[in-house]
Motif scaffolding. Structure first.
Motif, PDB file in Angstrom:
ATOM      1  N   ARG A 120      35.887  32.291 101.209  1.00  0.00           N
ATOM      2  CA  ARG A 120      36.979  31.327 101.260  1.00  0.00           C
ATOM      3  C   ARG A 120      36.688  30.184 100.283  1.00  0.00           C
ATOM      4  NH1 ARG A 120      40.723  29.348 105.805  1.00  0.00           N
ATOM      5  NH2 ARG A 120      39.833  31.009 107.031  1.00  0.00           N
ATOM      6  N   GLY A 121      37.535  30.047  99.281  1.00  0.00           N
ATOM      7  CA  GLY A 121      37.371  28.959  98.306  1.00  0.00           C
ATOM      8  C   GLY A 121      38.023  27.697  98.814  1.00  0.00           C
ATOM      9  N   PRO A 122      37.787  26.558  98.108  1.00  0.00           N
ATOM     10  CA  PRO A 122      38.399  25.297  98.524  1.00  0.00           C
ATOM     11  C   PRO A 122      39.923  25.419  98.527  1.00  0.00           C
ATOM     12  CG  PRO A 122      37.041  25.010  96.523  1.00  0.00           C
ATOM     13  CD  PRO A 122      36.998  26.458  96.882  1.00  0.00           C
ATOM     14  N   GLY A 123      40.531  24.926  99.591  1.00  0.00           N
ATOM     15  CA  GLY A 123      41.989  24.918  99.677  1.00  0.00           C
ATOM     16  C   GLY A 123      42.615  26.282  99.928  1.00  0.00           C
ATOM     17  N   MET A 124      41.776  27.294 100.121  1.00  0.00           N
ATOM     18  CA  MET A 124      42.308  28.640 100.304  1.00  0.00           C
ATOM     19  C   MET A 124      42.804  28.801 101.735  1.00  0.00           C
ATOM     20  SD  MET A 124      40.164  31.937  99.136  1.00  0.00           S
ATOM     21  CE  MET A 124      40.895  33.539  98.899  1.00  0.00           C
ATOM     22  N   GLU A 125      44.025  29.268 101.875  1.00  0.00           N
ATOM     23  CA  GLU A 125      44.580  29.500 103.201  1.00  0.00           C
ATOM     24  C   GLU A 125      44.035  30.814 103.745  1.00  0.00           C
ATOM     25  OE1 GLU A 125      46.458  27.491 104.967  1.00  0.00           O
ATOM     26  OE2 GLU A 125      46.626  25.986 103.381  1.00  0.00           O
TER      27      GLU A 125
END
Ligand code: NAX
Length: 327
Positions: free
Chosen positions: A94-99
């Motif tokens: 999960r990357g930053p800001g990933m929903e």
């Protein structure tokens, strides 16, 4: 001497890969008499492939007597060619800001492709372990993408949850980890998993009676096991790697070589056992023998346990619903 078997590992240059490959090559997974050929998959990215070469240089430098061959791959179909075992570790973090939906979709893409590649290229008896998260749902996706392979050959890793629970119970009771039998972990590899020690024994005595504290179970034990991954990240600055690799070794070793009656936890596709809908990849207590696993049958499920199982099942069905249109 035995004929070498092929072991494919994805995400081979990652941190779990680094804690895993050397143990497979030394014989800890399939036995000290079983030569292995490692078929290692990484993304085509130049840095990842270079890092993989570095890991392979170190594997060379161990001069493992059981390491009969080793290949680097950047494409799933060649990595899975004729493979007897496949450990699917690589996944999209999960990357930053990933929903959550984006994460599910990114992984659905990886695991449909890898499921198809297994379907086309792997041994018909391949044993697949999915470690990459969301592990149960990724295993479900790979299984659905490999219709020519037996569904029961697709499994997800809940063994780390199982081992974490064993370690907490050993600490609570003051007894050795190895003395604890018949632990079960139900459901999703996530904080909703339900580690269930109602059937567990130590030297024949009930662990539930020894502890005799339902408040501890609910308010300490289950949250500690469920949030252990986050606690490791908080302490180490990195996610669990050596313990995850160790659990993968345990899972595959027990599946291949048997548990001699002991219960372990595996995420496996349901055939309706304990009311779990068919095909949901669910953590169950199992025993292994003859290279196969059997879900422990006939355990009574009380109201509290049913509530826990319903919760983790609802989460899994939500994940499954979120990817169904992508399959
Ligand atoms: P790393 O980021 O260190 O390594 C992952 C590696 O996979 C990277 O080298 C990446 O290039 C590679 N990769 C990504 N996509 C790939 C693809 N399509 N094909 C081949 N390789 C690919 O992560 P690491 O710490 O090793 O963790 C790997 C996975 O295990 C993560 O998804 C993580 O969430 C999951 N975990 C699962 C656990 C479980 O109990 N089921 C516990 C530990 C761990 O968190």
């Amino acid at each position: 001497s035995k004929k070498p078997v092929r072991v494919a590992v994805t995400g081979a240059a990652g941190q779990i890969g680094y804690a895993l490959l050397f143990r497979i090559a030394s014989g800890e997974m399939l036995g000290k008499d079983q030569p292995v050929i490692l078929q290692l998959l990484e993304i085509p990215d130049e840095k990842a492939q270079k890092a993989l070469k570095g890991v392979m240089m170190e594997l060379d430098d161990c001069a493992f007597p059981l390491l009969a061959g080793m290949q680097a791959h950047s494409e799933a179909k060649s990595a899975f060619k004729d493979t007897d075992y496949a450990l699917l570790v690589g996944a999209r973090p999960r990357g930053p800001g990933m929903e959550r939906a984006d994460l599910l979709a990114a992984n659905a893409q990886i695991f449909t492709a890898q499921g198809r590649a297994l379907n086309d290229a792997a041994s018909r008896n391949v044993k697949v372990l999915v470690v990459g998260n969301p592990a149960n749902t990724n295993a479900y996706i790979a299984m659905k993408s490999a219709p020519d392979l037996p569904a029961r050959n697709f499994t997800a890793m809940l063994r780390l949850d199982h081992n974490r629970a064993l370690s907490q119970l050993a600490a609570k009771t003051g007894k050795p980890v190895a003395s604890i039998k018949n632990l079960a972990v139900w459901g999703n590899h996530s904080p909703t998993m339900y580690a269930d020690y109602r059937f567990a024994t130590i030297d024949g005595a009930s662990v539930k009676d020894l502890i005799n504290d339902q408040v501890w179970n609910k308010d300490v034990f289950l949250p500690t096991v469920g949030k252990r991954g986050a606690a490791i990240i908080e302490a180490r600055g990195l996610s669990s790697a050596a313990s995850a690799a160790n659990a993968a070794i345990d899972h595959m070793r027990d599946w291949a070589l048997g548990t001699h009656g002991a219960w372990v936890t595996m995420g496996v596709p349901s055939n309706g056992e304990y009311g779990i809908p068919k095909e949901v990849v669910f953590g169950y207590p199992v025993t292994c023998s003859g290279g196969d696993y059997q879900i422990v049958p006939g355990l009574p499920i009380d109201a509290f346990s049913q509530e826990c199982i319903n919760k983790t099942l609802a989460e899994l069905q939500g994940e499954q619903d979120g990817v169904r249109h992508l399959l």
